[in-house]
Write a protein that holds these residues in place. Sequence first.
Motif: not given
Length: 252
Positions: A44, A48, A60-62, A72
């Motif tokens: 998290e 990417t 952004t990886v969420t 993301y």
Amino acid sequence: MGHQFELHKDIELAATPEQVWEAIATGPGIDSWFMGRNEVEPGEGGRTRMTIAGHTEEATVTGWEPGKRFSYGTQPGPDGTFLAFEYLIEGRAQGGTVLRLVQSGVLGDNWETEYEAMQVGWNMYIETLAAYLAHFPGRSAIPVTVFRPGAGAPEQVWAAVTAAFGITGPVAEGQPARITVDGLPPIEGIVDLVALPAYFGVRTDDALYRFVHSGSDRGDALMLGHHIFAADEDPAATERAWQAWLSELPVS
């Protein structure tokens, strides 16, 4: 004025949750069925990156739950547009995996055309994911992506593409397909994906070849998004060969 949207796709895959995770949440895995060249920073908050035609889009990886959930999203642009993606993985007791995709966000003024293109595009990509996991498990592909804007109307383009594969008459899955591209070994396989006038695909022993027409509302572009699993493939040479083939495709 931006337009909020949400798109859902489900598919049953002949693969384990671990195999599906590798395919959707790692750069080499995504390269093997989706568009462009991809990178994923695990965890998290990681980033990417997807690069197509020299342009890189970052997100952004969420959400990061290996084997279960990967999500993301992009940052909102000046006009408020953004995209968010969520993959949910569910293993089945009898084997196989169900993958659920949710794409959401805000689209711009031409949102209806964009939304329709995403619906059609995801149909092709999840079917390509299924083909990858069924026929090339554990292998990584070299992605080859080339474009021809203004290639021509769908009927003209598909007549030229299918003729190049030696196909006459109606196109159907399972048909043999063979093509010669200057600078590459002869390509022989079967038609494994047909949804004309939107897309067409051929599978060989070492590749998934994908052809996509944007439609007249999006400039009559023809995109080639191939996934080459041959270990000795030269990515730059292969891309040049396909770009030359595409540029010279006799569309009339």
